[in-house]
Design an enzyme around this catalytic site. Structure first.
Site, mmCIF file in Angstrom:
data_model
loop_
_atom_site.group_PDB
_atom_site.id
_atom_site.type_symbol
_atom_site.label_atom_id
_atom_site.label_comp_id
_atom_site.label_asym_id
_atom_site.label_seq_id
_atom_site.Cartn_x
_atom_site.Cartn_y
_atom_site.Cartn_z
ATOM 1 N N GLU A 1 18.533 -20.362 -2.242
ATOM 2 C CA GLU A 1 17.819 -21.610 -2.523
ATOM 3 C C GLU A 1 16.759 -21.775 -1.444
ATOM 4 O O GLU A 1 17.073 -21.929 -0.270
ATOM 5 C CB GLU A 1 18.773 -22.808 -2.483
ATOM 6 C CG GLU A 1 19.857 -22.760 -3.534
ATOM 7 C CD GLU A 1 21.002 -23.730 -3.215
ATOM 8 O OE1 GLU A 1 22.098 -23.553 -3.763
ATOM 9 O OE2 GLU A 1 20.783 -24.644 -2.387
ATOM 10 N N THR B 1 23.661 -12.567 -5.490
ATOM 11 C CA THR B 1 23.272 -13.390 -4.331
ATOM 12 C C THR B 1 22.467 -14.583 -4.813
ATOM 13 O O THR B 1 21.687 -14.481 -5.749
ATOM 14 C CB THR B 1 22.410 -12.586 -3.341
ATOM 15 O OG1 THR B 1 21.275 -12.070 -4.028
ATOM 16 C CG2 THR B 1 23.203 -11.435 -2.735
ATOM 17 N N ASP C 1 19.559 -6.575 1.173
ATOM 18 C CA ASP C 1 20.137 -5.272 1.537
ATOM 19 C C ASP C 1 21.317 -5.433 2.488
ATOM 20 O O ASP C 1 22.282 -4.684 2.421
ATOM 21 C CB ASP C 1 19.072 -4.392 2.200
ATOM 22 C CG ASP C 1 17.850 -4.240 1.310
ATOM 23 O OD1 ASP C 1 18.009 -4.093 0.088
ATOM 24 O OD2 ASP C 1 16.731 -4.300 1.838
ATOM 25 N N ASP D 1 0.885 -1.171 0.000
ATOM 26 C CA ASP D 1 0.000 0.000 0.000
ATOM 27 C C ASP D 1 0.923 1.221 0.000
ATOM 28 O O ASP D 1 0.993 1.967 0.958
ATOM 29 C CB ASP D 1 -0.898 -0.050 1.258
ATOM 30 C CG ASP D 1 -1.846 1.137 1.339
ATOM 31 O OD1 ASP D 1 -2.031 1.830 0.317
ATOM 32 O OD2 ASP D 1 -2.390 1.381 2.432
#
Lengths: 340, 340, 340, 340, 340, 340
Positions: D244, D241, D281, D105
């Site tokens: 799995e 990166t 990040d 949102d």
């Protein structure tokens, strides 16, 4: 100092959190309590030896209830184990104009289905000086009424002082049944404790000038009730708690006592309520302790009322306060200043 | 008994727990509500059939809001689904001298971007006898104002009684816009509900003797306002709720009503507030039900005020009380005694 | 505008949740605070630059305390790190006639074992215009008293205005020790803040007409105390906070101030308390800010009292309110109406 | 050491508690985060100076978000204030075979409606050595894309090293738009970070031997992707990166890096996930720090992967770990023994 | 599509929070559920009309249970009201080598004391195509067994397809009683659902090669059981769920089905359990829906197993998943990747 | 059966909720525990009489700790009261590759500053058959070491069997101090319990083939350690617990024992950890009980290992499991099936 024995039901209280209604609850706060257990905890807190007698099922819910009592210093070695279940009640905490409400689910509890053989009163009363029960216990079942009478008889035979809080509960029995059974038990009772309705509901004893519409009674009316109770049953002491319900958050609270032909009246407290369940029991506990400790009537009454005033600020049924805290309030410090 | 239809926005209320400020919150309590949904829930609680109409996005947050309403007995089959988002508002619960505060995040909600085609009023009003909306709905967007007018027109065409709570919100529109749009809608309205500010803000109608400094109005002043509203718009009934804010914890609450040339004034309650959101809506819900059930004006007003008094003790927007509870309070028992 | 420096202890407060007694707690709510940190947060909230100086151990508990202060805009770059532990205190929130109670576990804290070399006051006071400490800091240890004196001396050397809240704590030192040490420090102090007991306990200064039994003091009595303090120590300003404890939930709160031979008296607020810890500090913070901002004495006093009134509604030690909110209350809006 | 500047959106994450579905939530846990803020926090934790740049509305929700960042040591002085709202997303934490799910949102947030004039990049980059953004920022709005380009241009003009995490989000833009805008920005980027899908989605660069059915890529395939990215945009470094997903509770996590014609591959961790949001990040943050600190490529990659492994065990978006903790894991201790 | 009717007990589940033992609980999480209600919720979630039939007392606890079901889309209009109480069970969530444990407190519930006259099966089955019950319902009381038979008879008379989950509970009845009663009911049943123990316990049907020591059964053994059940009772379908309990946190889960002389075997899932209560019911609900929707046997079985796999990740008895989520898992995506 | 006496410190454990880091905690879960109290609780749970001896301050925090122990059936009548404080430690629960971490704040606790006169060992050992302490107690202070020796001497004089868990804590003392003090105490010890590091750290006893790099020891190595301990100190029994830490969530757990020249090795459990604090103590408690109950060595070892396996699934320090539950696991049922 000899010990106090109390006998009654120990229940699981499931309470909707905060001010939620039961219909909104996704969890319940769980505490344990019951009139006679509450009195035992009070006495133990003030330093009296106290034993609580009941019957509970063999399961971890009951184990936890017993462990908490033992932790609070109450003797639990005479609790019978067995039967089907522990009584439960659901509580919804009121607020302002919305009253608290209670749903009982106590039928078929282990204690209500207990038998005389579950309790060896001679053993139980070994070393006892006081016995206390409320009008709830004989209301649980005919067997419970009969066991109560066994206990009273054994108590009197040993010179144990018997106290009883009339505590009429209309969901458990009719006024007729209550009157019949309780009258039979009263002959063993020395100290009778009641609120403004009990004497009327159980024994049909009321003041002449009771205002039919509002139910309010004058001081003189209460004196009449005390005298009539004493005349009929020969109590050494009658104590009456007086609750004025301003709203669900604020109550006024005081008491009076009749002993040896004299009337005593306590201070009145305006209480902002945290939890009023067990308020009456904390009065009984305070009074039994104070009497046992040899306090003068007025002092004993003030101790009992201060104790029950504090109970209204404690979460749960048990009155987790010390003798020192009760004495401080009874002797005048209700300012709520931080104690650093 | 025919059903009630209400139309408006349903929002997610995110409230900082307890008395924490929003800046302290690490979690938010989540409830759903909105003026018209609140009214529908009230009516359903009292046994009236009630349908709530809105538009909500297709996501699990909205699903949960709808499921709750359906669980409470409100019809949800005419809720349109689609659009971008559900309106949100953040609430911080005040205390004592610190007022509650609200952060709105309602722009671009599905209902504010709804179109006329989302609602088939002929279908919706099938079996309806009452229609209710508040001044918030037409304020959401010009389209919403227009849809409101569609609904009013369809309602009147079927003889449905229309009620409106003026509910002026300055964050949504100016007094000028409000006056223009609401004046257009008032011609369909039978029952007008307002608080002390609404008539002034929306229609510039105020009492002659309003104290400019304090904003206090005399009883006669309120009567003037009612009469002037009735004169201008031809309402059958005007009801005004009267809130006196002692502080963030304590409010006095009463109401008055003008109908058939007569004025009625209710009892006044001093309320220790648990949650005041939805207080006004619970008055509307109570009044609509009471009127629908054929109560006399004074009784209807007392029912509505008692209902909204109780709402202030309930967590969340919805007034989760029964007809029996409202009647008990309206007929005098506000002592908050435990109902065992 | 130059910055404020405050120096003292920052503690971890562990509080039993809701109205539980400590003996019932299964978890503790954790907040950080301390008199001087509280004052720094207040000043930062109103837009003043503020630095808090203390010593804290190198562990994540202290890291979190520092991060919160930094987040609130308080400078933390002069906090010395090292030593054994952070002071802790346990709090039990009272209710009605049951007072709140506190268990201190603050001995051996890093700050109480700090040394002069931990703080470079010339560096710290760079850019400062104000320095504030309370009577708690010199009470922590002789070294702390000496460091306080270093700080005061450095402050005065730079023309920094020094304020001190006497804040006598009997668990930390005797009245004799307090009198001896505090008298030595007072020569550096410009603004002295006290409550009704401090002047008596620390300096033996009391009003002639103090009622020995009740401890109540007349307005004239407070004036005498202010004058005598001023005469003995040469303060430019003396401010006294006046708390009337109705019960643990409700207090009345006001203050008076003596400056330039004039007395000022504030409005009195009846407060429904959420959290009273830090109430006095929020007064100091408000007064320092208001004075710094150049408000007139009466306005400054009203700002300080309104600020501390609001503090009582905030959870935690820190007064998380804005200047705008304080001004709104000081100028008269305490109705607690929802701010939408 | 010069500072890091990051630029992007900061959102409020509302998460259903525990393993509840959103449709069951009665409260939401609230944390703040966003790709670029997460990177800034990581860098600050390791001791790097870091500034986060965004635009947020003027309300207490945003105030709290900023205060938390400041508390964590991130510079917030260049955050523009204004606009309508803070982006929100709702999270439902998956378990076993049930995936976590997210409801965004975020439309109409202050940053998405920000303008070039809100940011003075010359001022912002004063003292900066690094600039980082993700592919989310230019996707928020054309204005955001343009502001990103302004920032990149200003950065390059000052010799600031630019890193970008491609981070393709299909709910924000199409692959075509992403390709067009991101290609334009790539010319300023030195270090490109991606996951296995980004290069394909944004630039259509994929390995020759990608298994169409399962999406699995060989090591050689990843090398191809890295080489092709480097060839097209001239990056100094490309890092990928590799996640799995065994199930919602267990993921394997590793990474590879291409720099100066050499490939580096990290250890692989099997992670029992506490919170995977911000996992990528925390890799970027670790890599930027490690590179900035002058670690060798293999060591830098291991640092970044260990940092992001630890992030998966931390509640909230921000990677609240110390350099020492990352180094301990990177150098081999993942046994989870208690550190006493 | 015709509706599903289910009939059984709805209980209040009180669960110690997190991994606490019942003896440690100070609160209980409260959810509602029961085998047949769980199946009705599953069906409603997938879009089937579903009605749940039971008897519940008239109190707010039961009101809340009914409101939740209605909110989830289950028809509740045929729930009889009256009787003494709602069945309760206490749950302690196991972990690793410690098994979950359950304390039943269900005797004397309203449903167990219901009478035939409480249910009008002709009315109830109006529009029904499916009827489902479990072996728990007839075990509650002889009257319940008889009412079950009434329902089955009425169902068959209208051509409603009847399914039954054998669900043997040793605390409710002996294997002998179960065998006698259930055999009588089986003649009405089309689809029989069982786990590895039920056929043996209820009907004494077991595989020839059951390993007496470990209780493990070969695939061939299960086939024998299915064939023998079919031979004895003429079921159209027999489905068997296969649970391998690795420990209290991890279970393997699969199922097989026998229909029209063919055997079908599902995929096997390794599940990290959130809440396994209702796991079997979610299989029944999935199978009934899938069969009703006309899926092929293998697809129906995979749908049912995937549905019940997901149930293990959902808090509470009810399987709050959508058809789309079940289909996604059944068709292969169990990776737990975030669905953004 | 004679009673067990244990002697040591009882601490308040404050734990960040769930998987939060201490730096994120806004509240702490509070439990009580300590090596010797944990052992006493274990013994009491299995039906042995047990007394715990320590010194605690006179405040409600300590009162609560004692009440809990008493509730669990542990004798508390020999706990000395007085001194300054209760030791505290803060815990952060690890996850996956992030280890749990602990901050101790135990200096200056009442027990560490206790004196010989606080304990009357002749009185305490009245009726005792077992005495247990850990290497933590003598490490608290020289006085504690000396009191420990008093206790050991008094125990041996009465024929009480003494057990000791070496439990080396490097934050409390150096290996040199530990070696010196513990060597002096070992002459009183019959049963020595250790983990893989203790014998090396405290006594410099290690296996010949210890792998210097990884610290792994072969079975034969452990046998050597046991033999050498026995040779040096003349223990009747040496037991070694073997923990393999897979990660912070999963550990393997087993033990071996050397008695009468024979070696015994237990089953190994793979544990999904709920709370590992007290894991070693639950082994000691199990072993003491099993030995006291006369189990054969292999059975006693299996009982002790199963008990401590279960402890890892229990919240808090105390091993709240029954003898029956331990026996069920020891005899093979670790499947975690629901016990209905």
């Amino acid at each position: 100092m000899g010990k106090l024995v109390t006998f009654g039901e120990l229940m699981l209280r499931l309470e909707a959190p905060g001010r939620l209604r039961i219909s909104q609850a996704r969890s319940y706060d769980a505490v344990y309590g019951g009139g006679e257990a509450n009195v035992a905890v009070s006495a133990a807190n003030y330093g009296m030896e106290a034993d609580f007698v009941t019957k509970l099922p063999e399961n971890p819910v009951a184990d936890a209830a017993i462990a908490e009592l033992r932790g609070l210093g109450v003797g639990t070695s005479h609790i019978a184990r067995g039967g089907a279940r522990m009584g439960i009640y659901f509580v919804e905490h009121g607020a302002s104009q919305r009253a608290s409400s209670v749903i009982y689910d106590r039928a078929h509890s282990s204690i209500s289905e207990a038998e005389a053989a579950d309790f060896d009163w001679d053993l139980i009363f070994d070393g006892a000086e006081r016995f206390h029960f409320t009008g709830i216990t004989p209301a649980l079942s005919p067997a419970c009424a009969s066991i109560c009478e066994d206990a009273c008889r054994a108590a009197k035979a040993r010179g144990v002082i018997v106290s009883c809080d009339l505590n009429y509960r209309k969901k458990l029995w009719s006024t007729e049944e209550a009157g019949r059974v309780m009258s039979r038990l009263m002959k063993y009772v020395d100290i009778c404790i009641a609120n403004e309705e009990d004497a009327d509901k159980v024994f049909g004893i009321r003041a002449d000038d009771t205002d039919v519409k509002t139910g309010t009674i004058s001081d003189e009316g209460y004196r009449q009730v005390c005298r009539r109770l004493t005349e009929r049953f020969g109590f050494s002491t009658v104590a009456v708690t007086l609750r004025e319900s301003v709203n669900a958050d604020v109550n006024n609270w005081s008491a009076m006592m009749y002993r040896g032909g004299e009337f005593y009246k306590s201070k009145k407290y305006e209480i902002h309520i945290v939890d009023r369940v067990g308020g009456g029991d904390s009065f009984s506990g305070g009074l039994i302790y104070a009497d046992h400790a040899g306090m003068e009537p007025q002092a004993a009454l003030e101790f009992a009322v201060a104790a029950s005033c504090l109970k209204h600020t404690i979460v749960g049924d048990y009155n987790r306060v010390t003798k020192k805290e009760v004495e401080a309030l009874a002797s005048g410090d209700g300012s709520g200043r931080v104690s650093r």
